[in-house]
Write an enzyme that holds these catalytic residues in place. Sequence first.
Site, PDB file in Angstrom:
ATOM      1  N   TYR A 178       0.823  -1.224   0.000  1.00  0.00           N
ATOM      2  CA  TYR A 178       0.000   0.000   0.000  1.00  0.00           C
ATOM      3  C   TYR A 178       0.850   1.263   0.000  1.00  0.00           C
ATOM      4  O   TYR A 178       0.441   2.308   0.517  1.00  0.00           O
ATOM      5  CB  TYR A 178      -0.984  -0.015   1.189  1.00  0.00           C
ATOM      6  N   GLN A 179       2.070   1.175  -0.535  1.00  0.00           N
ATOM      7  CA  GLN A 179       2.896   2.371  -0.802  1.00  0.00           C
ATOM      8  C   GLN A 179       3.183   3.194   0.459  1.00  0.00           C
ATOM      9  O   GLN A 179       3.423   4.399   0.356  1.00  0.00           O
ATOM     10  CB  GLN A 179       2.168   3.254  -1.855  1.00  0.00           C
ATOM     11  N   LYS A 238     -19.370  -4.142   0.473  1.00  0.00           N
ATOM     12  CA  LYS A 238     -18.021  -4.607   0.845  1.00  0.00           C
ATOM     13  C   LYS A 238     -17.760  -4.333   2.323  1.00  0.00           C
ATOM     14  O   LYS A 238     -17.093  -5.109   2.998  1.00  0.00           O
ATOM     15  CB  LYS A 238     -16.988  -3.867  -0.014  1.00  0.00           C
ATOM     16  N   GLN A 239     -18.274  -3.197   2.810  1.00  0.00           N
ATOM     17  CA  GLN A 239     -17.974  -2.838   4.211  1.00  0.00           C
ATOM     18  C   GLN A 239     -19.041  -1.883   4.694  1.00  0.00           C
ATOM     19  O   GLN A 239     -19.943  -1.497   3.951  1.00  0.00           O
ATOM     20  CB  GLN A 239     -16.580  -2.208   4.304  1.00  0.00           C
ATOM     21  N   TRP A 283      -8.307   7.086   3.985  1.00  0.00           N
ATOM     22  CA  TRP A 283      -9.198   7.758   4.951  1.00  0.00           C
ATOM     23  C   TRP A 283      -9.106   7.058   6.306  1.00  0.00           C
ATOM     24  O   TRP A 283      -9.505   7.552   7.338  1.00  0.00           O
ATOM     25  CB  TRP A 283     -10.646   7.777   4.431  1.00  0.00           C
ATOM     26  N   ASP A 284      -8.486   5.805   6.252  1.00  0.00           N
ATOM     27  CA  ASP A 284      -8.281   5.050   7.486  1.00  0.00           C
ATOM     28  C   ASP A 284      -7.571   5.914   8.546  1.00  0.00           C
ATOM     29  O   ASP A 284      -7.879   5.846   9.732  1.00  0.00           O
ATOM     30  CB  ASP A 284      -7.363   3.838   7.205  1.00  0.00           C
ATOM     31  N   GLU A 315     -16.906   0.025  -1.541  1.00  0.00           N
ATOM     32  CA  GLU A 315     -16.250   0.238  -2.849  1.00  0.00           C
ATOM     33  C   GLU A 315     -16.780  -0.670  -3.951  1.00  0.00           C
ATOM     34  O   GLU A 315     -16.428  -0.509  -5.116  1.00  0.00           O
ATOM     35  CB  GLU A 315     -14.730   0.030  -2.689  1.00  0.00           C
TER      36      GLU A 315
END
Lengths: 771, 771
Positions: free
Chosen positions: B332-333, B595-596, B338-339, B480
Amino acid sequence: MKLKNNLSTENGWQIRENKFNEDQIVITGSNFMIGNGYLGYRGTSAEWGADEYVGCIVTDTYDMADGKWRELCNAPNALYTKLYLEGELVSEFEGKINDYQREINLKHGLYNRKLNWSANNGASVQLDVEKFASYDNLHLVPMEYTFEVQEDTEVTLITGIDGQVWDLNGQHLKDHELIVEDDLTVIKAVTGESNIELDVAEALEIVGAKPKSEEIIKEEKRILRQLKFDLAAGEQVTLKKVMSVYSSNDLANPFEAATRDAKTAIEAGYDKLKEVHQTKWDQVWEVSDIKVDGDLEAQTLLRFNLYHNTICTPAHSDKLPIGARGLSCQAYQGSAFWDQEIFNMPMFLYTRPELAKNILKYRYHTLDGARKKAKDLGYYGAYYAWVSGKSGEELCPDFFFENVLTGRKIRNHFNDWQIHVSPDIAYAVWQYYQATGDWEFIEDYGAEIVFEIAQFLVAHAYFKKDKNRYEFIRLLGPDEYHENVDNNAFTNYQAQYALDKAVTIYEKLQDTAPQKLIKLLGSLGLGEEDIDNWREMVELIYLPQPDEETLLIEQFDGYFDLEDVTPKEVESRLKDPHEYLGWPVGVTVRTQVSKQADVVQLLCMHNSFDEEVMKANYEYYEPRCEHGSSLSPSSHSIVASKVGNTDEAYKHLMKSATVDLYNTNKAIHGGTFIGGIHTAACGGTWQAIVKGFAGLEVKTEGISFDPILPEEWDELEFNLKYNYNDLELEITDEQLVINSVVKNKDAIEVKVNDEVKIIKPGEEVVFSLCS
Amino acid sequence: MKLKNNLSTENGWQIRENKFNEDQIVITGSNFMIGNGYLGYRGTSAEWGADEYVGCIVTDTYDMADGKWRELCNAPNALYTKLYLEGELVSEFEGKINDYQREINLKHGLYNRKLNWSANNGASVQLDVEKFASYDNLHLVPMEYTFEVQEDTEVTLITGIDGQVWDLNGQHLKDHELIVEDDLTVIKAVTGESNIELDVAEALEIVGAKPKSEEIIKEEKRILRQLKFDLAAGEQVTLKKVMSVYSSNDLANPFEAATRDAKTAIEAGYDKLKEVHQTKWDQVWEVSDIKVDGDLEAQTLLRFNLYHNTICTPAHSDKLPIGARGLSCQAYQGSAFWDQEIFNMPMFLYTRPELAKNILKYRYHTLDGARKKAKDLGYYGAYYAWVSGKSGEELCPDFFFENVLTGRKIRNHFNDWQIHVSPDIAYAVWQYYQATGDWEFIEDYGAEIVFEIAQFLVAHAYFKKDKNRYEFIRLLGPDEYHENVDNNAFTNYQAQYALDKAVTIYEKLQDTAPQKLIKLLGSLGLGEEDIDNWREMVELIYLPQPDEETLLIEQFDGYFDLEDVTPKEVESRLKDPHEYLGWPVGVTVRTQVSKQADVVQLLCMHNSFDEEVMKANYEYYEPRCEHGSSLSPSSHSIVASKVGNTDEAYKHLMKSATVDLYNTNKAIHGGTFIGGIHTAACGGTWQAIVKGFAGLEVKTEGISFDPILPEEWDELEFNLKYNYNDLELEITDEQLVINSVVKNKDAIEVKVNDEVKIIKPGEEVVFSLCS
Ligand SMILES: [Ca+2]
Ligand SMILES: [Ca+2]
């Protein structure tokens, strides 16, 4: 003169097939069809059946079988005739063809088949068959079936009504009753879901020889007569038949009507029926024909297209649509798309305006279907169906294509994002008024259509405060490969045009029919503030402008950011030749490759862009267009003419005019039938000539021409009706001659290039064309 | 006490692995990692290398290799140590494990490995290794490596710096220089694209035996010392090492700093380093710990999550993001989603608020990246990156997933349609102010952030005139799987909240800092009419309301029209287990399976809905949620608590708390590494307890609790900082006791259920909990 695909013409009024081509019977079945707007009878041999795609498609017989598609019925075939020489069936598929020719006579809508044939057993025959779909009594399909044996031969003739018909999506007719009444045979049947009775009667007469035996044979959905003859060499027999078709949507008692008409027709005799039929065609061609000197191929192709645009149109009704494939087959649910107003109708606007009025009345009668679609999608006003059948309710399914790589159905949004169909219809209403001056139609029909379309546009539009403009979001333009796009230039200009005309109509009705206006506003629940909404939107709808430097109009927001690549390159990325090219995951989606004219279509229909802009946009968008739709070439031809590129205009015209006649690809595509006449391209061909080469533009104050002929053409002649005045045009490279017939009522202002003249009734005016 | 996966704990302050599991070394490498916000050193054995995913990920060393992903560097490993008994390598992969235990000590961030092992040649050893990432000097990773042979054994010890590191997406470091300076070894290297120098120094000391030989060996990117010993049975040797890491982003001369720190550290000695390190951890736990009596498993899991949320946060900087996988690997770079604000930050808001301030300052320093993204997409204001690294420019690519059925890349719109990230950050700025009262931060940093976010929302919003409301079109919510949706409830409420706070801040600044306000408005080019825009949008943004009958809030326009089907049924439609489930053509797209948490997330963060509404929406959306994201369980836990469903709240808490520790699925998934600590879930676990079970809600006027403990828990204790006042909470089924420490400055209004009391500094107040 030789045309392509073993076709030829003698004088531009007929198309002949000189060699039987087994693989092409689906294509030629459509190309050689006869029809009259009520029914379409495919160009097939009398002995053929369902397997050879015999079809007599009857309008207003919509039915849905097995929950599949609502489509028109294929009626039992009362011309079904099989000839046996010494027991061997006469058929191009077997034996030996000595001489062969089929012809569709465009002038009088006559189908003719000449066959000199020898059986394997040596017997041979000269067969000569002619049939036509009567333009006088639309319910009749007379046939003359003549055969002459070369040797003494025992001949068996089986003729009757074949109810075992080809159906595209499930069997529509059931409860077939096989009836013999006096010397008529009838098949009575009813549609499975829509419960429409469809009756076909057959009357016949034998001339030239007495059958030695005759018996009626009833098979499953078939009622036949078997006649046996012992013919001497050279003896000729003619079977005269009349097929008569009625449905319970035509009148209360279709059985009575079918039998009555069959009887009267057989008594009147084939030649009489043919004579009155031909008179009707003469009247049609008198107003619709376009003469081209110096290019017999173009002349013939052109008439083929005018012929098909004519016979696909239900001139007898104002409650029926023009099908995308007309009455050539059951494809596309016998339903209308935006093609009807924008491609088929213009030809009638300026030749048979009452047909144009019927088309728009159809849209008036299907307003409730459009209102339902708007409501279902959370809007109000009229959101016309993408696929519009009898009721005008949306017939286009959510799922149409399949992703051949995943085996999953694709959800495209033709039925909820392609909003331009509504303003296109408002556009057509105004075009009708400009062409005819028929304000009464606007008062009684047009106003309600245009007001409800304006309301839908209000319901759909969003306002962008910081940019102080209205925008249309999540659209499909004519280029269906790119869905989910914003501010599609074509859609935004059409929407602004529709709203502008809504305001114009409202303001004019305040003078001409204030009471009707009040009543209409009341019924639609509209008040002054709604009209102000329209006025504001006319001012503030975002109209993508030509870029200062490139002059290019962006097809939709962000189009120029997409990958700029050629259609050929895009096609090379296919993993399977049958992959759907468009949204959401097709290979064109993130490229600038379009399916059909979009900005070019805008330039076709809006004359507010100067030639420089049209040229820049034509030259940009044409090479990026994949012409995936038969609607595309004619629009490109018109704009090519407008920008003086006659070679390309001619090339596009020829592509549009031959999409069916020179079509050689398999019309059966992985099991799905994709044949049938592309009627929109037929209407498009007329426009490519009159709007393209002649450069016709019509405004309320008058008409103008900007003529530029293709090199091949020496002269172009055609007629126009403008405000019910008949005008005759003759255009050569040197001059444009316009003649106003004596009985006309108005003096007409005509502008050619920049020269303006007034033509009074009975006058002929010549404009010289300098270049 | 036994935990799952061969894990155990003694007293909730450590996690032990009691059996070596070869398949799980990627997962345990992350779970047993040590770190300090500057670097993260994976829980790996000293003799391992790149193939065993050894990683020392150093923050602020972003580099892009081979045009792939910009990510953090994996530094050369200066703890690299291999032990040979009579020539045989000591390794759990070979020979015989007599006794084995690994432990991560959460209390003091200590990694410990005990191994009693016999080689095939019979020689055996007791190995005891401990290492920690110093919380005092963040650049140091000291290690004590002790071995005792059971028989006379010739022992070879190879130890040094291994530069042949594991890189996720291309090799980042080049031009390795292998340097020996005094008794230090150093590897100097520089990143290929971003040209950052990264230097690693190694200092060591051998205690307990003299090596009979010692030599330096230089291999490709490796500098090693080879020491040979002849050890007698029972003889014990200890290798004390210090690894010191600096980059040119830390200070001008990283080489000097690395060597200096290595020297001073080895001289200070391992125990001294450990002592000051442990004091720092004691200070952290003093404010951050949560005690749970009666459920040792939960207590342990809870501390595992607090530990990881602590070590992934760069407390030393206000210019660096919290990575979605922290410093556990390069995935994840090393970037924030937004986490960061919504899941990681809240724990710090109420325990170490200066860390929360640093996080928000990071967003202040990356405003230009957000402004660039807005401009590139045709907006203005600040549109924060979906994947935000050092500069804040958008790092999320257009193409991330592949359609496994077609082999084609999928274009998802995480980087241009998922706008809620911007209002989420405005939300976090206000949460910070409510938790700390730090208005100065708002004046100097928060105002500019929130004003620019407000402007972006103005740029993005559309106005629907006929409904007189603002709408947000073509979005992704937290769910998402559903892209291209309108009026996502979560997004619309967050947007309205952000604009509301922008107005509040503007109006308050007019009093508290008029000059700063004028200067800020000037620099942002804002005038009074812009503030009016904000005010109007606050009033007119469409906020989907609970349905009168069902009380359900629709997740987005048209969500309830989608197919209502269970996640299990949807999964059964997969043609390949690795198919991407989401837009545009995944199996969830046209269903209600999410998804969530989306509406549940809204209920988590907005307390304006009464319990009935929360209950109805929780019970509707939870079973339709597939929990495809590790962010989902903690939010569901909070809302489950709010609606009194403690069993489900506990079940969701456990799922969130064990997403890594009890993770057994392969962390290598079709070749792509999908391991690494889910840091958001770690932050989410803290919230599930304090916001969920304790029911904490914070407003400017005071704080409130709505406690409801899971059945297993006898008592819950934690600390809170509110406006820089320290509060201690003790909650049992019967009562909530709140203690305000003596040195606090404010009297605080506390509401528990409906009882309100004021607590002065030094006071303890008891609220009885009737039910
Ligand atoms: Ca010529
Ligand atoms: Ca208990």
